[in-house]
Design an enzyme around this catalytic site. Sequence first.
Site, PDB file in Angstrom:
ATOM      1  N   ASP A 211      33.419  61.379  49.316  1.00 37.80           N
ATOM      2  CA  ASP A 211      33.931  60.423  50.312  1.00 37.80           C
ATOM      3  C   ASP A 211      35.385  60.045  50.042  1.00 37.80           C
ATOM      4  O   ASP A 211      35.994  59.307  50.800  1.00 37.80           O
ATOM      5  CB  ASP A 211      33.052  59.167  50.301  1.00 37.80           C
ATOM      6  CG  ASP A 211      33.408  58.182  51.402  1.00 37.80           C
ATOM      7  OD1 ASP A 211      33.752  58.633  52.517  1.00 37.80           O
ATOM      8  OD2 ASP A 211      33.363  56.964  51.149  1.00 37.80           O
ATOM      9  N   SER A 235      34.502  54.850  57.747  1.00 41.91           N
ATOM     10  CA  SER A 235      33.595  55.998  57.813  1.00 41.91           C
ATOM     11  C   SER A 235      32.405  55.668  58.705  1.00 41.91           C
ATOM     12  O   SER A 235      31.812  54.588  58.597  1.00 41.91           O
ATOM     13  CB  SER A 235      33.100  56.365  56.415  1.00 41.91           C
ATOM     14  OG  SER A 235      34.182  56.676  55.564  1.00 41.91           O
ATOM     15  N   GLN A 285      32.544  64.653  57.703  1.00 37.80           N
ATOM     16  CA  GLN A 285      32.549  63.207  57.916  1.00 37.80           C
ATOM     17  C   GLN A 285      33.304  62.879  59.192  1.00 37.80           C
ATOM     18  O   GLN A 285      34.353  63.458  59.470  1.00 37.80           O
ATOM     19  CB  GLN A 285      33.216  62.466  56.748  1.00 37.80           C
ATOM     20  CG  GLN A 285      33.170  60.949  56.898  1.00 37.80           C
ATOM     21  CD  GLN A 285      33.788  60.220  55.728  1.00 37.80           C
ATOM     22  OE1 GLN A 285      34.882  59.671  55.833  1.00 37.80           O
ATOM     23  NE2 GLN A 285      33.084  60.202  54.596  1.00 37.80           N
TER      24      GLN A 285
END
Length: 295
Positions: A211, A235, A285
Site C-alpha cells: 500500500d 485508498s 488499487q
Amino acid sequence: MTVDDNARRSVDMLLSVLDLSSTEARTTEDIFTGVSHPMPTGRIYGGQVLAQSLVAAERTLPEERVVHSMHGYFLRPGDASNGLTFSVDRIHDGRSFSTRRCQAFQGGVPIFSMIASFQDEDPGIEHAAPFPDDVPDPEDVASDMEYIDAVHPMTGRMLADRPADIRHIDGPLMLEAGGELVAHQAVWMRLRAPLPDAPGLHRAALAYLSDMTIQESILRRHGMSWSTPGLKVASLDHGMWWHRFGRADEWMLYVQESPNARGGRGLATGRVYSRDGDLLASVAQEIMIRVPDAG
C-alpha cells in the site's frame, strides 16, 4: 544489512502490531484484537490493516494452506490511537482451497472488509512477466530517509518511524513531482531490520508494503506531489495476488503504473519482484483523488 537502533525499533513495532491477540468471544466467527502503530496524522495506515486482516485470517488455517489472493475495501478512516477488532468468517474449506472473510472494526463499525483465498502448494504450468531492464541497484538510489530534514516535520517524523526503506528510482514525490509527466514509476523497498523466518509473517509484511507508494504513478502523470496544495487522496480498494515466496527484509523492486484516472478516482497497478528477478506478487488499487480546480 546494517541496522541502527531506530530501524530495529520501527520493525519491532510492526511485529507487535502484527501479533494479534485471540479472544474467547465467538459467535459464528473467530475474533482477534490488535493495536496500531502511532501515526503523526492520527489515521491508521491502510497497509497496516491489510496486513493485520491477513494475519487474522491465516490464524484460522493450517500452516501449509497459504494466501494466494485478497480483495479488500477501505470503508472508513481508522483511528491510530484506538485498538481494532477483527472478525474472521470461515466461508469455505475445500480439498485444496479455503476462503475467509475478515472485517476490521473500530467503535463497533467496520473500517475495512476483506475476502481472501488460500491454497495448498500445487505443481502446475508457470510463466511470469520479466524483470524490467536497466534498473539501477538499490545501493545506487537515494533512500527517502535522506530527505527527512527537507520535508515538513510531520512528514519527517513519518519517514523516521517508518519500518520500510523506500528508494524511488526517479526521486520521491514528497516535495515536487519533477521530470516527465509519466504514469509509471519503480521503487526499491525492504524492511529496515530482519524479520523472523516465519513465511506468513513475510507475506503479511509484503501486504503492508504493497500500500506504500502505489498511488504515486497517478500523481506523476499529472505533475503532482504529496505537497500539492489541496490534494486529497484516500485508498478505496486493494487487490493483491501472491505468486512466489519472498522475504520482506530483502530488496524488492515495486514496478507501478496507472492505466486510468477519471471521475475523481485513479487506478494503479503494481508488480513486486525479488532482487533476483522472481515475480513475487501483483497489486491493484483504486484511490479517490481530489485536486482543487481539476478539469
